[in-house]
Enzyme design. Sequence first.
Site, short mmCIF file in Angstrom:
data_model
loop_
_atom_site.label_atom_id
_atom_site.label_comp_id
_atom_site.label_asym_id
_atom_site.label_seq_id
_atom_site.Cartn_x
_atom_site.Cartn_y
_atom_site.Cartn_z
N ASN A 44 1.00 -1.21 0.02
CA ASN A 44 0.09 0.10 -0.18
C ASN A 44 0.69 1.30 0.02
O ASN A 44 1.66 1.26 0.96
CB ASN A 44 -1.01 0.07 1.15
CG ASN A 44 -2.00 0.93 1.40
OD1 ASN A 44 -1.46 2.19 1.21
ND2 ASN A 44 -3.19 0.72 1.38
N HIS A 55 -3.11 0.46 -3.40
CA HIS A 55 -3.45 -0.23 -2.59
C HIS A 55 -2.46 -1.54 -2.77
O HIS A 55 -1.80 -1.25 -3.66
CB HIS A 55 -4.76 -0.94 -2.58
CG HIS A 55 -5.96 -0.26 -1.83
ND1 HIS A 55 -7.18 -0.63 -1.52
CD2 HIS A 55 -6.04 1.32 -1.82
CE1 HIS A 55 -7.94 0.34 -1.19
NE2 HIS A 55 -7.28 1.61 -1.27
N GLU A 57 -2.37 -4.74 -3.28
CA GLU A 57 -2.52 -5.39 -4.72
C GLU A 57 -2.43 -4.46 -5.86
O GLU A 57 -1.73 -4.97 -6.78
CB GLU A 57 -3.99 -6.19 -4.50
CG GLU A 57 -4.29 -6.82 -3.47
CD GLU A 57 -5.00 -6.20 -2.20
OE1 GLU A 57 -5.43 -6.78 -1.47
OE2 GLU A 57 -4.69 -4.98 -2.15
N SER A 80 -7.55 -9.13 3.43
CA SER A 80 -8.37 -9.26 2.67
C SER A 80 -8.75 -8.23 1.66
O SER A 80 -8.80 -7.30 2.04
CB SER A 80 -9.74 -9.58 3.33
OG SER A 80 -10.76 -9.90 2.50
N CYS A 82 -10.23 -5.08 -0.74
CA CYS A 82 -11.29 -4.28 -0.98
C CYS A 82 -12.03 -4.64 -2.28
O CYS A 82 -11.58 -5.25 -3.17
CB CYS A 82 -10.74 -2.85 -0.78
SG CYS A 82 -9.93 -2.51 -2.13
N CYS A 85 -9.73 -3.86 -5.48
CA CYS A 85 -8.66 -4.79 -5.57
C CYS A 85 -9.27 -5.95 -6.23
O CYS A 85 -8.92 -6.83 -7.05
CB CYS A 85 -7.86 -4.89 -4.38
SG CYS A 85 -6.84 -3.49 -3.96
N ASP A 145 -8.18 4.88 4.49
CA ASP A 145 -7.96 3.75 3.65
C ASP A 145 -9.24 2.85 3.22
O ASP A 145 -9.31 2.67 1.91
CB ASP A 145 -6.85 2.82 4.13
CG ASP A 145 -6.32 1.98 2.93
OD1 ASP A 145 -5.60 2.49 2.13
OD2 ASP A 145 -6.67 1.10 3.00
#
Length: 149
Positions: A44, A55, A57, A80, A82, A85, A145
């Site tokens: 991130n 982010h 990912e 996990s 969002c 992503c 975030d």
Amino acid sequence: MLNETDTKFLRIAYEEAKAGYDEGGCPIGSALAEGDRLIAQGRNQRVQQGDPIAHGEMDCLRKAGRQKSYRAMTLYTSLSPCMMCTGTIIQFAIPRVVIGENETFGGNEDFLRSKGVEVIVADDADCKALMTRFIEEQPELWNEDIAEE
């Protein structure tokens, strides 16, 4: 259940998350692998780059550059994913996602599964402890975030 390869790449995602935390950012890291070959890793970068969509990912996938296909790859993420992503995972047809933990933030595992993505939640103690610490220390940044007030 994680195999040896999964454990190795999830650890890279965790180390990316830790590096982000040490830089004053949100501690979410990711790695992209094809079999036992690392394609890219990222974290991130919202705080560090002032980029609202950077982010973990997304940073990892950006660093992977253009790929002809993601259909033999696994995306590892410390937290996990969002919805943004998750959408990218589906858009790129990444067939497998290994998640460090989903207790501090329940993402979109069911949605990913409904689109045919294999989802493994590792319930990793290090990922969970780092994220818990960050949320306790910087609740305003965390809320920013995840777009919470």
